[in-house]
Design a protein around this motif. Sequence first.
Motif, PDB file in Angstrom:
ATOM      1  N   ASN A 268     -17.435 -26.990  -6.514  1.00 61.16           N
ATOM      2  CA  ASN A 268     -19.047 -26.524  -6.814  1.00 61.16           C
ATOM      3  C   ASN A 268     -20.044 -27.851  -7.024  1.00 61.16           C
ATOM      4  O   ASN A 268     -21.176 -27.636  -7.300  1.00 61.16           O
ATOM      5  CB  ASN A 268     -19.254 -25.906  -7.833  1.00 61.16           C
ATOM      6  N   THR A 269     -19.347 -28.950  -6.759  1.00 60.10           N
ATOM      7  CA  THR A 269     -20.357 -30.103  -6.839  1.00 60.10           C
ATOM      8  C   THR A 269     -20.932 -30.472  -5.423  1.00 60.10           C
ATOM      9  O   THR A 269     -20.470 -29.945  -4.241  1.00 60.10           O
ATOM     10  CB  THR A 269     -19.485 -31.451  -7.399  1.00 60.10           C
ATOM     11  N   PRO A 270     -22.049 -31.405  -5.352  1.00 57.86           N
ATOM     12  CA  PRO A 270     -22.514 -31.587  -4.182  1.00 57.86           C
ATOM     13  C   PRO A 270     -21.435 -32.572  -3.098  1.00 57.86           C
ATOM     14  O   PRO A 270     -20.383 -32.967  -3.472  1.00 57.86           O
ATOM     15  CB  PRO A 270     -23.500 -32.859  -4.496  1.00 57.86           C
ATOM     16  N   GLN A 271     -21.854 -32.163  -1.942  1.00 61.71           N
ATOM     17  CA  GLN A 271     -20.733 -32.596  -0.757  1.00 61.71           C
ATOM     18  C   GLN A 271     -20.426 -33.955  -0.877  1.00 61.71           C
ATOM     19  O   GLN A 271     -19.143 -34.422  -0.764  1.00 61.71           O
ATOM     20  CB  GLN A 271     -21.295 -32.184   0.589  1.00 61.71           C
ATOM     21  N   PHE A 272     -21.427 -34.982  -1.204  1.00 63.76           N
ATOM     22  CA  PHE A 272     -20.904 -36.529  -1.357  1.00 63.76           C
ATOM     23  C   PHE A 272     -20.167 -36.861  -2.403  1.00 63.76           C
ATOM     24  O   PHE A 272     -19.177 -37.560  -2.021  1.00 63.76           O
ATOM     25  CB  PHE A 272     -22.472 -37.107  -1.390  1.00 63.76           C
ATOM     26  N   VAL A 273     -20.177 -36.001  -3.441  1.00 70.21           N
ATOM     27  CA  VAL A 273     -19.406 -36.275  -4.566  1.00 70.21           C
ATOM     28  C   VAL A 273     -17.905 -35.802  -4.089  1.00 70.21           C
ATOM     29  O   VAL A 273     -16.923 -36.423  -4.265  1.00 70.21           O
ATOM     30  CB  VAL A 273     -19.640 -35.162  -5.694  1.00 70.21           C
ATOM     31  N   GLN A 274     -17.749 -34.668  -3.360  1.00 73.97           N
ATOM     32  CA  GLN A 274     -16.446 -34.159  -2.751  1.00 73.97           C
ATOM     33  C   GLN A 274     -15.934 -35.126  -1.980  1.00 73.97           C
ATOM     34  O   GLN A 274     -14.707 -35.358  -1.812  1.00 73.97           O
ATOM     35  CB  GLN A 274     -16.762 -32.728  -2.223  1.00 73.97           C
ATOM     36  N   LEU A 275     -16.649 -35.638  -1.060  1.00 72.49           N
ATOM     37  CA  LEU A 275     -16.343 -36.734  -0.023  1.00 72.49           C
ATOM     38  C   LEU A 275     -15.782 -37.935  -0.881  1.00 72.49           C
ATOM     39  O   LEU A 275     -14.860 -38.542  -0.341  1.00 72.49           O
ATOM     40  CB  LEU A 275     -17.610 -36.943   0.819  1.00 72.49           C
ATOM     41  N   ILE A 276     -16.442 -38.331  -1.743  1.00 74.50           N
ATOM     42  CA  ILE A 276     -16.081 -39.689  -2.452  1.00 74.50           C
ATOM     43  C   ILE A 276     -14.877 -39.438  -3.204  1.00 74.50           C
ATOM     44  O   ILE A 276     -13.703 -40.133  -3.185  1.00 74.50           O
ATOM     45  CB  ILE A 276     -17.303 -40.149  -3.159  1.00 74.50           C
ATOM     46  N   CYS A 277     -14.657 -38.506  -4.081  1.00 73.24           N
ATOM     47  CA  CYS A 277     -13.585 -38.290  -4.961  1.00 73.24           C
ATOM     48  C   CYS A 277     -12.954 -37.295  -4.680  1.00 73.24           C
ATOM     49  O   CYS A 277     -11.486 -37.178  -5.226  1.00 73.24           O
ATOM     50  CB  CYS A 277     -14.512 -38.022  -6.464  1.00 73.24           C
ATOM     51  N   GLY A 278     -13.050 -36.358  -4.016  1.00 72.89           N
ATOM     52  CA  GLY A 278     -12.098 -35.195  -3.559  1.00 72.89           C
ATOM     53  C   GLY A 278     -11.014 -35.482  -2.672  1.00 72.89           C
ATOM     54  O   GLY A 278      -9.909 -34.594  -2.800  1.00 72.89           O
ATOM     55  N   GLU A 279     -11.185 -36.594  -2.064  1.00 74.61           N
ATOM     56  CA  GLU A 279      -9.941 -36.859  -1.118  1.00 74.61           C
ATOM     57  C   GLU A 279      -8.770 -37.399  -1.773  1.00 74.61           C
ATOM     58  O   GLU A 279      -7.569 -37.607  -1.371  1.00 74.61           O
ATOM     59  CB  GLU A 279     -10.352 -37.619   0.121  1.00 74.61           C
ATOM     60  N   SER A 280      -9.210 -38.504  -2.856  1.00 71.55           N
ATOM     61  CA  SER A 280      -8.221 -38.998  -3.409  1.00 71.55           C
ATOM     62  C   SER A 280      -8.389 -39.485  -5.022  1.00 71.55           C
ATOM     63  O   SER A 280      -9.779 -39.385  -4.940  1.00 71.55           O
ATOM     64  CB  SER A 280      -7.712 -40.674  -2.613  1.00 71.55           C
ATOM     65  N   GLY A 281      -7.426 -39.643  -5.701  1.00 68.11           N
ATOM     66  CA  GLY A 281      -7.892 -39.931  -7.069  1.00 68.11           C
ATOM     67  C   GLY A 281      -8.181 -41.245  -7.355  1.00 68.11           C
ATOM     68  O   GLY A 281      -8.542 -41.569  -8.429  1.00 68.11           O
ATOM     69  N   ILE A 282      -8.056 -42.134  -6.245  1.00 67.27           N
ATOM     70  CA  ILE A 282      -8.324 -43.884  -6.474  1.00 67.27           C
ATOM     71  C   ILE A 282      -9.582 -43.784  -6.857  1.00 67.27           C
ATOM     72  O   ILE A 282      -9.738 -45.047  -7.551  1.00 67.27           O
ATOM     73  CB  ILE A 282      -7.935 -44.349  -5.056  1.00 67.27           C
ATOM     74  N   VAL A 283     -10.606 -43.367  -6.167  1.00 60.99           N
ATOM     75  CA  VAL A 283     -12.058 -43.964  -6.473  1.00 60.99           C
ATOM     76  C   VAL A 283     -12.341 -43.511  -7.853  1.00 60.99           C
ATOM     77  O   VAL A 283     -12.849 -44.255  -8.560  1.00 60.99           O
ATOM     78  CB  VAL A 283     -12.882 -43.100  -5.246  1.00 60.99           C
TER      79      VAL A 283
END
Length: 301
Positions: A268-283
């Motif tokens: 439910n977060t903005p798409q850019f947040v999902q793009l940055i943080c959703g793919e990997s826990g590294i960021v």
Amino acid sequence: LSLISVGVHSFGGGNAAKDFGSVENLLLAVFVLVVILLFKHWTNGFLSSSSILVGIIAGYLAAIVMGFVLPTTGVTADGVEFTKAWVLNWNKVAEASWFAIPKLVPVKIVFDLRAILPVMIMFIVTAVETVGDISGVMEGGMGREATAKELSDGLVSTVAACFGVLPNTSFSQNVGLVAMTKVVNRGALATGAIFLMLCGLIPKLGALISIMPQAVLGGAAVMMFSSIVVSGIQLITKEKMTPRTLTIVSVALGVGYGMGANAKILANTPQFVQLICGESGIVPAAFVAILLNCLLPRDEK
């Protein structure tokens, strides 16, 4: 930590496999793991250092033999026939060409923020991962921290963009591989680089590698990915653990691994947040660690 689950998925034949977790996949992966352990700890010199390679080759050959003695197809509960995950797809090799040259600037150069911003984010993600991976490799293989000359992926990624590919990423498997073998010889690394170049220039060779069953890779990956965790622990415990560093490591680890393992938490977060943080826990882990390192009061010396 998140890579261990990736290794386990490959151990079972791959998430997409209809026969995921089948006896054949598990036995093939266990066979590879046993061969690696035997060569690693019951041989010396070259064979011991090459245990991962020997295990993967043995698993590849075992898969070929299995194709002659075991059924290669199965049937789902819906009655649909499928090819089992451990079966080698020789058609892919036959269809691949013998030689190919990558095209320089294969697509027209266009400056569009809609494309630039996501790629910039990819660069940030790979940069954070690269620093961690190379630090782990240097610590595990040479017992020291990485220097500026070893952190050259940024320059290489810039060159790679001319061929229309995404930013380079340093595969975390290498951390576990170096930690196990202690091989950091430039000649050995250059040989590996030349082999990868040949895979790109000779599609048949690349196809021959790409058809390797996931279970074979999984047998090696489980051990290598676990070695990465151990290397990370060694890096963390190299310095004295104070309440401040313990807080930084704990929060960063919890946030990073938690988001990496449960990406739906950001649905439910903005798409850019999902793009940055959703793919990997590294960021998110890196962001939290850097933020806390700047905000928390320094320990008194």
